[in-house]
Design a protein around this motif. Structure first.
Motif, PDB file in Angstrom:
ATOM      1  N   ALA A  95      84.797   3.354 -67.003  1.00 52.20           N
ATOM      2  CA  ALA A  95      83.641   4.064 -67.528  1.00 52.20           C
ATOM      3  C   ALA A  95      82.437   3.135 -67.645  1.00 52.20           C
ATOM      4  CB  ALA A  95      83.977   4.683 -68.883  1.00 52.20           C
ATOM      5  N   VAL A  96      82.664   1.925 -68.131  1.00 52.49           N
ATOM      6  CA  VAL A  96      81.579   0.947 -68.276  1.00 52.49           C
ATOM      7  C   VAL A  96      80.933   0.659 -66.920  1.00 52.49           C
ATOM      8  CG1 VAL A  96      81.063  -1.467 -68.781  1.00 52.49           C
ATOM      9  CG2 VAL A  96      82.450  -0.135 -70.366  1.00 52.49           C
ATOM     10  N   LEU A  97      81.759   0.340 -65.930  1.00 55.68           N
ATOM     11  CA  LEU A  97      81.228  -0.004 -64.613  1.00 55.68           C
ATOM     12  C   LEU A  97      80.496   1.175 -63.978  1.00 55.68           C
ATOM     13  CD1 LEU A  97      84.228  -2.099 -63.208  1.00 55.68           C
ATOM     14  CD2 LEU A  97      82.115  -2.927 -64.260  1.00 55.68           C
ATOM     15  N   SER A  98      81.033   2.375 -64.154  1.00 55.95           N
ATOM     16  CA  SER A  98      80.407   3.558 -63.549  1.00 55.95           C
ATOM     17  C   SER A  98      79.083   3.893 -64.218  1.00 55.95           C
ATOM     18  CB  SER A  98      81.362   4.757 -63.643  1.00 55.95           C
ATOM     19  OG  SER A  98      82.550   4.528 -62.931  1.00 55.95           O
ATOM     20  N   ILE A  99      79.041   3.804 -65.538  1.00 61.36           N
ATOM     21  CA  ILE A  99      77.795   4.096 -66.257  1.00 61.36           C
ATOM     22  C   ILE A  99      76.721   3.079 -65.892  1.00 61.36           C
ATOM     23  CG2 ILE A  99      76.712   4.165 -68.536  1.00 61.36           C
ATOM     24  CD1 ILE A  99      79.387   5.270 -69.618  1.00 61.36           C
ATOM     25  N   MET A 100      77.090   1.805 -65.809  1.00 59.38           N
ATOM     26  CA  MET A 100      76.108   0.784 -65.453  1.00 59.38           C
ATOM     27  C   MET A 100      75.627   0.959 -64.019  1.00 59.38           C
ATOM     28  SD  MET A 100      75.635  -0.657 -68.235  1.00 59.38           S
ATOM     29  CE  MET A 100      74.391  -1.763 -67.578  1.00 59.38           C
ATOM     30  N   ALA A 101      76.501   1.451 -63.143  1.00 59.64           N
ATOM     31  CA  ALA A 101      76.090   1.687 -61.753  1.00 59.64           C
ATOM     32  C   ALA A 101      75.036   2.778 -61.660  1.00 59.64           C
ATOM     33  CB  ALA A 101      77.305   2.054 -60.902  1.00 59.64           C
ATOM     34  N   LYS A 102      75.060   3.708 -62.621  1.00 65.24           N
ATOM     35  CA  LYS A 102      74.052   4.773 -62.669  1.00 65.24           C
ATOM     36  C   LYS A 102      72.693   4.258 -63.145  1.00 65.24           C
ATOM     37  CE  LYS A 102      75.830   9.010 -61.811  1.00 65.24           C
ATOM     38  NZ  LYS A 102      75.185  10.075 -61.011  1.00 65.24           N
ATOM     39  N   SER A 103      72.684   3.079 -63.791  1.00 63.54           N
ATOM     40  CA  SER A 103      71.454   2.451 -64.282  1.00 63.54           C
ATOM     41  C   SER A 103      70.658   3.373 -65.196  1.00 63.54           C
ATOM     42  CB  SER A 103      70.576   2.009 -63.098  1.00 63.54           C
ATOM     43  OG  SER A 103      71.254   1.090 -62.290  1.00 63.54           O
ATOM     44  N   CYS A 104      71.347   4.064 -66.101  1.00 60.01           N
ATOM     45  CA  CYS A 104      70.661   5.021 -66.966  1.00 60.01           C
ATOM     46  C   CYS A 104      70.626   4.564 -68.420  1.00 60.01           C
ATOM     47  CB  CYS A 104      71.324   6.399 -66.869  1.00 60.01           C
ATOM     48  SG  CYS A 104      73.067   6.427 -67.335  1.00 60.01           S
ATOM     49  N   VAL A 105      71.071   3.347 -68.707  1.00 58.79           N
ATOM     50  CA  VAL A 105      71.103   2.872 -70.089  1.00 58.79           C
ATOM     51  C   VAL A 105      70.454   1.495 -70.181  1.00 58.79           C
ATOM     52  CG1 VAL A 105      73.201   4.169 -70.592  1.00 58.79           C
ATOM     53  CG2 VAL A 105      73.379   1.788 -69.879  1.00 58.79           C
ATOM     54  N   ASP A 106      69.919   1.209 -71.364  1.00 56.18           N
ATOM     55  CA  ASP A 106      69.349  -0.113 -71.624  1.00 56.18           C
ATOM     56  C   ASP A 106      70.400  -1.073 -72.181  1.00 56.18           C
ATOM     57  OD1 ASP A 106      66.656   0.644 -70.944  1.00 56.18           O
ATOM     58  OD2 ASP A 106      66.605   1.763 -72.817  1.00 56.18           O
ATOM     59  N   LYS A 107      71.385  -0.496 -72.885  1.00 54.22           N
ATOM     60  CA  LYS A 107      72.438  -1.336 -73.468  1.00 54.22           C
ATOM     61  C   LYS A 107      73.735  -0.546 -73.510  1.00 54.22           C
ATOM     62  CE  LYS A 107      73.582  -4.122 -77.540  1.00 54.22           C
ATOM     63  NZ  LYS A 107      73.109  -4.598 -78.867  1.00 54.22           N
ATOM     64  N   LEU A 108      74.823  -1.186 -73.149  1.00 53.46           N
ATOM     65  CA  LEU A 108      76.138  -0.562 -73.198  1.00 53.46           C
ATOM     66  C   LEU A 108      77.075  -1.455 -73.996  1.00 53.46           C
ATOM     67  CD1 LEU A 108      77.907   1.393 -70.411  1.00 53.46           C
ATOM     68  CD2 LEU A 108      79.202  -0.100 -71.903  1.00 53.46           C
ATOM     69  N   VAL A 109      77.715  -0.864 -74.983  1.00 58.31           N
ATOM     70  CA  VAL A 109      78.651  -1.599 -75.838  1.00 58.31           C
ATOM     71  C   VAL A 109      80.065  -1.109 -75.557  1.00 58.31           C
ATOM     72  CG1 VAL A 109      79.326  -2.143 -78.196  1.00 58.31           C
ATOM     73  CG2 VAL A 109      76.899  -1.898 -77.625  1.00 58.31           C
ATOM     74  N   LEU A 110      80.960  -2.012 -75.269  1.00 61.85           N
ATOM     75  CA  LEU A 110      82.375  -1.687 -75.088  1.00 61.85           C
ATOM     76  C   LEU A 110      83.128  -2.151 -76.335  1.00 61.85           C
ATOM     77  CD1 LEU A 110      84.808  -0.724 -73.417  1.00 61.85           C
ATOM     78  CD2 LEU A 110      84.915  -3.024 -72.429  1.00 61.85           C
ATOM     79  N   ILE A 111      83.677  -1.192 -77.058  1.00 61.22           N
ATOM     80  CA  ILE A 111      84.454  -1.511 -78.257  1.00 61.22           C
ATOM     81  C   ILE A 111      85.926  -1.571 -77.881  1.00 61.22           C
ATOM     82  CG2 ILE A 111      84.960  -0.867 -80.636  1.00 61.22           C
ATOM     83  CD1 ILE A 111      82.022  -1.358 -80.222  1.00 61.22           C
ATOM     84  N   ASP A 112      86.506  -2.735 -77.965  1.00 60.97           N
ATOM     85  CA  ASP A 112      87.910  -2.945 -77.613  1.00 60.97           C
ATOM     86  C   ASP A 112      88.767  -2.772 -78.858  1.00 60.97           C
ATOM     87  OD1 ASP A 112      90.229  -3.592 -76.346  1.00 60.97           O
ATOM     88  OD2 ASP A 112      89.834  -5.736 -76.207  1.00 60.97           O
ATOM     89  N   ILE A 113      89.479  -1.657 -78.947  1.00 58.62           N
ATOM     90  CA  ILE A 113      90.357  -1.412 -80.088  1.00 58.62           C
ATOM     91  C   ILE A 113      91.800  -1.440 -79.618  1.00 58.62           C
ATOM     92  CG2 ILE A 113      88.614  -0.023 -81.281  1.00 58.62           C
ATOM     93  CD1 ILE A 113      90.169   2.462 -80.433  1.00 58.62           C
ATOM     94  N   PRO A 114      92.754  -1.737 -80.511  1.00 57.66           N
ATOM     95  CA  PRO A 114      94.163  -1.783 -80.104  1.00 57.66           C
ATOM     96  C   PRO A 114      94.640  -0.414 -79.615  1.00 57.66           C
ATOM     97  CG  PRO A 114      93.842  -2.814 -82.246  1.00 57.66           C
ATOM     98  CD  PRO A 114      92.564  -2.121 -81.912  1.00 57.66           C
ATOM     99  N   GLU A 115      95.293  -0.409 -78.457  1.00 51.96           N
ATOM    100  CA  GLU A 115      95.873   0.821 -77.914  1.00 51.96           C
ATOM    101  C   GLU A 115      97.330   0.538 -77.544  1.00 51.96           C
ATOM    102  OE1 GLU A 115      93.485   2.887 -74.918  1.00 51.96           O
ATOM    103  OE2 GLU A 115      91.924   1.413 -75.276  1.00 51.96           O
ATOM    104  N   ASN A 116      98.166   1.538 -77.676  1.00 53.87           N
ATOM    105  CA  ASN A 116      99.572   1.381 -77.336  1.00 53.87           C
ATOM    106  C   ASN A 116      99.829   1.506 -75.838  1.00 53.87           C
ATOM    107  OD1 ASN A 116     100.125   1.138 -80.039  1.00 53.87           O
ATOM    108  ND2 ASN A 116     100.660   3.296 -80.310  1.00 53.87           N
ATOM    109  N   SER A 117      98.898   2.174 -75.135  1.00 58.33           N
ATOM    110  CA  SER A 117      99.200   2.529 -73.745  1.00 58.33           C
ATOM    111  C   SER A 117      98.902   1.414 -72.755  1.00 58.33           C
ATOM    112  CB  SER A 117      98.410   3.772 -73.342  1.00 58.33           C
ATOM    113  OG  SER A 117      97.027   3.533 -73.503  1.00 58.33           O
ATOM    114  N   THR A 118      97.844   0.641 -72.972  1.00 59.80           N
ATOM    115  CA  THR A 118      97.447  -0.368 -72.001  1.00 59.80           C
ATOM    116  C   THR A 118      97.019  -1.631 -72.717  1.00 59.80           C
ATOM    117  OG1 THR A 118      95.181   0.441 -72.018  1.00 59.80           O
ATOM    118  CG2 THR A 118      96.649   1.338 -70.322  1.00 59.80           C
ATOM    119  N   LYS A 119      97.107  -2.722 -72.019  1.00 62.57           N
ATOM    120  CA  LYS A 119      96.562  -3.963 -72.535  1.00 62.57           C
ATOM    121  C   LYS A 119      95.056  -3.951 -72.322  1.00 62.57           C
ATOM    122  CE  LYS A 119     100.732  -6.681 -71.601  1.00 62.57           C
ATOM    123  NZ  LYS A 119     101.295  -7.839 -70.892  1.00 62.57           N
ATOM    124  N   GLY A 120      94.345  -4.526 -73.268  1.00 58.92           N
ATOM    125  CA  GLY A 120      92.895  -4.550 -73.149  1.00 58.92           C
ATOM    126  C   GLY A 120      92.458  -5.299 -71.901  1.00 58.92           C
ATOM    127  N   GLY A 121      91.440  -4.799 -71.234  1.00 52.76           N
ATOM    128  CA  GLY A 121      90.938  -5.450 -70.027  1.00 52.76           C
ATOM    129  C   GLY A 121      89.583  -6.072 -70.237  1.00 52.76           C
TER     130      GLY A 121
END
Length: 377
Positions: A95-121
């Motif tokens: 989602a981060v990479l796709s949104i930035m590719a659209k160039s429609c935001v001035d700032k994007l924040v990725l909040i990394d929270i603990p998830e059971n399904s995947t390791k944080g990337g």
């Protein structure tokens, strides 16, 4: 510096200045230039000024001009367009990479929270930092966001379906109220699974307007279906948009959207008729098995986000409160065609479906109502 001196005032109060000559005194130079400007102002007064009948002196006139406030015309953009993505798994990164590719935001924040399904990337994003992207583990970094994208999931193959959904509900309880408090005017875009149920949960927990809480729902399937119908199956564009609506499951159905003449906006929805059903069935078969990979859902999220932050008023099939649409009497969330803008979603009017499609929607509604009776919200 060159100035004039020897000014005189005639019977009408106008200032006359003789020929120019050199002068070295700075203060005198400034005063003379001001006098010349005042004289020009009186000779050709701009529109909207007081008439000479009021007898204002040049000094008063200068005071008036010095207090004028000049503002720019048009709509000024927001100081900063900020989007936050909650969840650092594969879908969050996509989602981060796709949104930035659209160039429609001035700032994007990725909040990394603990998830059971995947390791944080997020480690790689921190190593190979991207412009305008901030990685954080603190929800407060999302404050003031225009869009909040929730990708966090807690899936586990070792749990039952009900248990997995309950785990996601519990996880949401720890993040959704706080996010809504930090960004009360934001639009929540839910991508956690099952998307219809989790969009409903996010709406309840956030206490935001239903128009502010949507899910990615059938946006991707709708875009795929229309692409196949208009490009692969027909030699020329049909002028129609195909929308996938309902639950993101085998019970989803399709409707047509008629395009108004000379406009990109949808005017009305119509059910699939007997004559177009073979075409629609074939198109549905072609999109089966394609799946929804992280990067494809990420592109869909970026598509929705772009429409919101740019106030495009574009129609998407997204998960929204379905109560009152087409006779639905329960508070359930299903994918329906909605106009998206900076304040959220606006549903298009309902349509009478055929008996088979009507049965599928009713089954989806009943299943969702039954599930909510078993969840601890």
């Amino acid at each position: 510096m060159v100035i004039r001196e020897g000014k005189h005032v005639d019977s009408k109060g106008r200032i006359h200045l003789p020929a120019l000559h050199n002068w070295d005194h700075p203060k005198s130079s400034v005063n003379a230039l001001l006098a010349e400007m005042i004289g020009k102002f009186e000779e050709e007064p701009p529109l909207g000024t007081k008439s000479s009948a009021h007898g204002d002196t040049p000094s008063n006139l200068l005071d008036y001009v010095s207090n004028l406030t000049i503002t720019e015309g048009g709509n000024r953009p927001d100081q900063e367009v900020k989007v936050s993505v909650i969840g650092g798994g594969d879908l969050g990164i996509a989602a981060v990479l796709s949104i930035m590719a659209k160039s429609c935001v001035d700032k994007l924040v990725l909040i990394d929270i603990p998830e059971n399904s995947t390791k944080g990337g997020t480690m790689d994003l921190e190593i190979f930092s991207l412009p305008k992207v901030e990685v954080s583990k603190d929800l407060s970094a999302s404050a003031g966001s225009k869009v909040l994208v929730i990708t966090a999931n807690a899936w586990s193959d070792e749990q039952s379906y009900l248990s997995v959904v309950q785990t996601n509900v519990d996880m949401y309880r720890g993040i959704i109220p706080r996010l809504a408090q930090l960004s009360p005017n934001a639009v929540l875009v839910i991508a956690s699974q099952p998307v219809d149920v989790m969009t409903h949960v996010a709406w309840r927990q956030s206490h935001l307007l239903p128009t502010q809480v949507i899910g990615v729902g059938c946006n991707l399937d709708s875009q795929r279906l229309s692409h196949i119908i208009n490009i692969s199956l027909v030699a020329n564009n049909t002028g129609k948009q195909a929308w996938v609506i309902g639950e993101l499951s085998e019970n989803k159905v399709a409707v047509w959207g008629n395009m108004g003449p000379g406009t990109d906006q949808l005017q009305a929805l119509t059910p699939v008729s007997n004559s177009t059903k073979p075409l629609m069935d074939r198109a549905f078969e072609m999109i089966k098995g394609r799946g929804q990979r992280s990067w494809s859902v990420g592109l869909s999220i970026a598509d929705i986000t772009h429409s919101i932050v740019t106030n495009q008023k574009k129609v998407h099939s997204v998960t929204t409160l379905a109560e009152g649409w087409g006779g639905i009497g329960s508070k359930v969330f299903l994918s329906l065609p909605c106009i998206l803008g900076e304040t959220g979603s606006t549903r298009l009017p309902g349509v009478a479906l055929g008996s088979e499609d009507e049965m599928k929607l009713r089954e989806s509604v009943a299943c969702q109502v039954n599930l909510f009776m078993q969840l601890r919200l």
